[in-house]
Each structure stands twice: as structure tokens, then as C-alpha cells.
Enzyme design. Structure first.
Site, mmCIF file in Angstrom:
data_model
loop_
_atom_site.group_PDB
_atom_site.id
_atom_site.type_symbol
_atom_site.label_atom_id
_atom_site.label_comp_id
_atom_site.label_asym_id
_atom_site.label_seq_id
_atom_site.Cartn_x
_atom_site.Cartn_y
_atom_site.Cartn_z
ATOM 1 N N HIS A 1 0.873 -1.110 0.004
ATOM 2 C CA HIS A 1 0.002 -0.020 -0.067
ATOM 3 C C HIS A 1 0.819 1.164 -0.038
ATOM 4 O O HIS A 1 0.338 2.268 -0.397
ATOM 5 C CB HIS A 1 -0.771 -0.117 1.207
ATOM 6 C CG HIS A 1 -2.326 0.617 0.938
ATOM 7 N ND1 HIS A 1 -2.942 0.665 -0.088
ATOM 8 C CD2 HIS A 1 -3.073 1.279 1.985
ATOM 9 C CE1 HIS A 1 -4.093 1.204 -0.086
ATOM 10 N NE2 HIS A 1 -4.156 1.830 1.324
ATOM 11 N N ASN B 1 -6.330 7.471 4.227
ATOM 12 C CA ASN B 1 -7.790 7.883 3.877
ATOM 13 C C ASN B 1 -8.133 9.543 4.006
ATOM 14 O O ASN B 1 -9.151 10.008 3.840
ATOM 15 C CB ASN B 1 -8.583 7.398 5.169
ATOM 16 C CG ASN B 1 -8.723 5.925 5.218
ATOM 17 O OD1 ASN B 1 -7.992 5.143 4.183
ATOM 18 N ND2 ASN B 1 -9.319 5.178 5.915
ATOM 19 N N ASP C 1 -1.038 2.365 -5.351
ATOM 20 C CA ASP C 1 -1.220 1.162 -5.840
ATOM 21 C C ASP C 1 -2.449 0.678 -6.556
ATOM 22 O O ASP C 1 -3.303 1.238 -6.114
ATOM 23 C CB ASP C 1 -0.830 0.275 -4.320
ATOM 24 C CG ASP C 1 -1.808 0.687 -3.470
ATOM 25 O OD1 ASP C 1 -2.010 1.658 -2.912
ATOM 26 O OD2 ASP C 1 -2.971 -0.294 -2.976
ATOM 27 N N ASN D 1 -9.051 4.220 -1.300
ATOM 28 C CA ASN D 1 -9.480 5.032 -0.179
ATOM 29 C C ASN D 1 -8.739 6.547 -0.158
ATOM 30 O O ASN D 1 -9.184 7.518 -0.005
ATOM 31 C CB ASN D 1 -9.218 4.671 1.317
ATOM 32 C CG ASN D 1 -10.553 3.751 1.578
ATOM 33 O OD1 ASN D 1 -11.541 3.760 1.267
ATOM 34 N ND2 ASN D 1 -10.097 2.505 2.546
#
Length: 209
Positions: free
Chosen positions: A42, A88, A113, A134
Site C-alpha cells: 500500500h 484515508n 497501488d 481510499n
């Protein structure tokens, strides 16, 4: 006469400012802060920018809402941003530095990603949905648009049902680690090409490679 001269110089100054702003680029690598996230899938956005900075001898400084490094190349200025807001809330950092440096929307490149692409696959697009990501979702919300360039780095979807979070926040396999350096070199070329040759040339040169 004097008013006309003042107006002429004022107009010229505005045009110069616009031209200067068009030479500025905000390159945003998405990721999460903290040692536990450093080598996770991530965090590929952070990894790309860290690689680029090391390659060019740049140093990141802690600034408002993130870490920032400045890179000058062929008359352009690249601001490399790693938001410290966690994934986020990435949009807050993007909007702040976009406004602070007066960087036009078309000069923003977000590196993220992508589960829908096989490992290392490159997909550069001028706009698009968040695709369930997100970080992109928050950027879309804060900027109130999807019309900014994103570089999606494929991480594949080799996980069993219900294990997506563990996979995304998991570390690269030994095989992936071997292949990463070449992909990071290519990513550095993408950043420079985006700023010097434009989006269309960047997509033509790198998409699918």
C-alpha cells in the site's frame, strides 16, 4: 499615461506568474506513515518517491501535512509530497500544497497501488474513478474532481477471499523484491517525463510496460 504603464506591467507580471506556475509540478506518493508500513504494498507511492529522492540526492523535510522534497530539472520544479495524514485523508495534504504553490490541476501526478493490475504493471491515466482506493477517494472528495493524473502501480490480487486488507498492508514477496528496483527506475523516469514531455507522451511511452 502612468496608469496605462502600471496596467501594462501588472498584466505582464500576471502572465509571468501563470507561466511560472505551469512549470511547477506536484508529485504525490500515497502511503501510510509509520515503520510498520514502510515496506508494504500500500506504500508504493512513498517507496517511489523515496527511491527518486535517493537517486537525485534530495532530502525530505517535515512540513505541514507531510514530507516534502524539491527537485529542479530542465527549468521545472517538482514538489515531491508524502502526506502524513494517513491514506484515508490524503486529499487534505494534496489540496494544501496545490494551493500553497499555485500548482495547476493538470500538473499533479498521484502515485498509488492498484489491486486490479498484475505486479509492476504501469497504468497512467488523466482521470478516473477511485476504483475503491481510499486515498484516491479522499482526494476526489477534497478536490471535488477526478480530473487529475494518477499513476497506478500494479500490486496484483493474489489473496484469498476476505484477506484483502492483510494483503495490501502486507510486505512484498522475495520475488517481488527482486523485481522492484527496475520498476522503481522506470517510475523515476515517469516522473521526469511527465514534467518535461507532457501527459500524452508519458502515457504513450510507459503504459503497459
Amino acid at each position: 499615461m502612468i496608469k496605462w504603464i502600471i496596467k501594462l506591467f501588472s498584466s505582464t507580471s500576471k502572465e509571468e506568474n501563470i507561466e511560472d506556475n505551469m512549470k511547477k509540478y506536484l508529485i504525490v506518493g500515497l502511503g501510510n506513515i509509520g515503520a510498520e508500513y514502510v515496506n508494504t504494498r500500500h506504500n508504493i507511492g512513498f517507496k517511489v518517491l523515496d527511491f527518486f529522492a535517493k537517486k537525485e540526492g534530495l532530502t525530505f523535510e517535515t512540513v505541514k501535512l507531510g514530507s516534502l522534497a524539491e527537485y529542479k530539472f530542465k527549468g521545472r520544479t517538482f514538489f515531491l509530497l508524502k502526506p502524513n495524514t494517513y491514506m484515508n485523508l490524503s486529499g487534505k495534504a494534496v489540496k494544501y500544497w496545490m494551493d500553497k504553490e499555485n500548482i495547476p490541476l493538470e500538473n499533479i501526478l498521484v502515485i498509488t497501488d492498484d489491486l486490479n493490475l498484475s505486479f509492476g504493471t504501469i497504468r497512467i491515466k488523466p482521470k478516473g474513478s477511485d476504483g475503491g482506493h481510499n486515498g484516491l477517494k479522499n482526494i476526489n472528495l477534497v478536490l471535488n474532481t477526478q480530473n487529475y493524473t494518477r499513476y497506478r502501480f500494479g500490486i496484483s490480487d493474489e489473496f484469498k477471499k476476505g484477506q484483502q486488507v492483510d494483503y495490501v498492508l502486507g510486505e512484498w514477496t522475495a520475488e517481488e523484491e527482486v523485481k522492484l528496483p527496475e520498476r522503481l527506475e522506470t517510475s523515476a523516469e515517469i516522473i521526469r517525463t511527465f514534467g518535461t514531455a507532457g501527459l500524452e507522451n508519458t502515457m504513450t511511452t510507459f503504459n503497459g510496460k
